[in-house]
Write an enzyme that holds these catalytic residues in place. Sequence first.
Site, PDB file in Angstrom:
ATOM      1  CE1 TYR A   1     -17.253  57.971  77.085  1.00 24.22           C
ATOM      2  CE2 TYR A   1     -18.818  58.775  75.202  1.00 24.22           C
ATOM      3  CZ  TYR A   1     -17.489  57.830  75.585  1.00 24.22           C
ATOM      4  OH  TYR A   1     -16.859  57.194  74.766  1.00 24.22           O
TER       5      TYR A   1
ATOM      6  CB  CYS B   1     -22.714  66.133  65.997  1.00 23.81           C
ATOM      7  SG  CYS B   1     -23.498  64.991  65.298  1.00 23.81           S
TER       8      CYS B   1
ATOM      9  CB  THR C   1     -14.630  60.169  80.686  1.00 22.94           C
ATOM     10  OG1 THR C   1     -14.301  59.732  79.138  1.00 22.94           O
ATOM     11  CG2 THR C   1     -15.612  61.039  80.729  1.00 22.94           C
TER      12      THR C   1
ATOM     13  CG  ASP D   1     -15.734  53.045  82.525  1.00 17.49           C
ATOM     14  OD1 ASP D   1     -15.484  54.134  82.170  1.00 17.49           O
ATOM     15  OD2 ASP D   1     -15.884  52.040  81.709  1.00 17.49           O
ATOM     16  CG  ASP D   2     -17.584  57.107  81.414  1.00 19.46           C
ATOM     17  OD1 ASP D   2     -18.547  56.881  80.739  1.00 19.46           O
ATOM     18  OD2 ASP D   2     -16.355  57.178  80.929  1.00 19.46           O
TER      19      ASP D   2
END
Length: 489
Positions: free
Chosen positions: A255, A2, A301, A363-364
């Site tokens: 990420y 969050c 990312t 990719d991350d």
Amino acid sequence: MCGIIGIVANQDVAAQLYDGLTVLQHRGQDAAGIATADGAHLRVHKGNGLVRDVFDAKSMRLLEGRVGIAHCRYPTAGSEGTDEAQPFYVNSPYGIALAHNGNLVNTDALRREVFEQDRRNVNTESDSEVLLNVFAHELDTQKALTPEAAFRAVEGVTRRARGGYAVVTAVLGLGLVAFRDPNGIRPLVLGVRKGPGGDEYAIASESVALDILGFERLRDVAPGEAVVVTARGELHARQCAEPQKHAPCIFEFVYFARPDSMMDDISVHKARMRMGVKLGEKIQRLRPDHDIDVVIPIPDTSRDSAMEIANVLGLKYREGFVKNRYVGRTFIMPGQGERAKSVRRKLNTIPLEFKDRVVLLVDDSIVRGTTSKQIVQMARDAGARKVYLASAAPPVRYPNIYGIDMPSAEELVAHGRTDEEVQALLGCDWLVYQDLADLEEAVSGPKRKVTDFDSSCFDGDYVTGVDPGYFERIRQLRSDDAKKSRRAS
């Protein structure tokens, strides 16, 4: 995961909280909310959806007050209904609103304590509401409303709550109270803004929220520290828990966080660049005579890492995917089926960058593998001769229990499988993962101000410890089947 932000200013803060949430939107797209305090009233508006969908001109006009907090959410546990949108609030004592980023690992025991010992009722399945009631009870026992009372209340919270948490609260008659778990697992950054009416303060999950509002980053809130900013703008801070191993969540840097953020005095952008250097060097060691033609990031990312891999290998860096920016992050889609459908809506290839080439996709991280498998196939469909896949993070083999919605272990593609087995499942010609030691060194950087991390999703080492039966409860809460069942009901 969050996003949270709290502000004490010399004017109404609702519009600033809204702007802060918009740059924290990447941390949660399920729900959003704002609570403000004007000294006599606590006002809350929240709902499901993106920040721009939850608030309109009418709701913003009602959010009066120079003290306020805000939250954007995606669910890690509990239901996904409007009743779990944050901030939560209680009327006793005084009136308190709370927003929380993280996850407690002793929620069930605390829930019983709150009901049986504190004589308080919790209406939702959210651990954030439990945390609010623990804080409210501890503050009530102080029989005072001062910074000192708030610090003692936080001391009580840190004795009782276990897990990862960064918290901002608005307390009527006092101001803003913020605190961080004793291990500093979840991030929290403090900023100040000079003004003609005196200093104004903001506290947020990431420094980017402070930047866009004109606040100067002062420092990170220390693990186990509480910060009180009174409604008059007076800043107080105190260590409220015994020092423990500082272990920020490393997945924030892999990420979740924006690259333009600073957390724990570490640049996310530079950390990701160093990840690329480390991974490029590993590729060189493993395949010095590689046949890679081009390095292509899987946006967004992984871009920093992919550029440095290309530099280390002396290869071309190319953008091979165009991203639809009106589709949310697939990692935090609510179910496996929805994630699978969203990949094709989110990404489209530029065939010229793939045709007849050996491509290294970067990719991350690779979590469930659903997205990665589809992207590998998209590269083949675009004409690639071979498709290699590099992950800037090690294999994710264990659930994250401190606030990131990684599923039960059985739904993680690398859980119980070798790298070669994962490679076969994803359909790529070669799969290479970052080593954990290299990842931690990359995030630490040359200054090494932080040397320990919560890397539990990679190594299964949980800094707070885990009670027996906890992972089975996590499986029941977080598996896609469990979430599907809750949505249906």
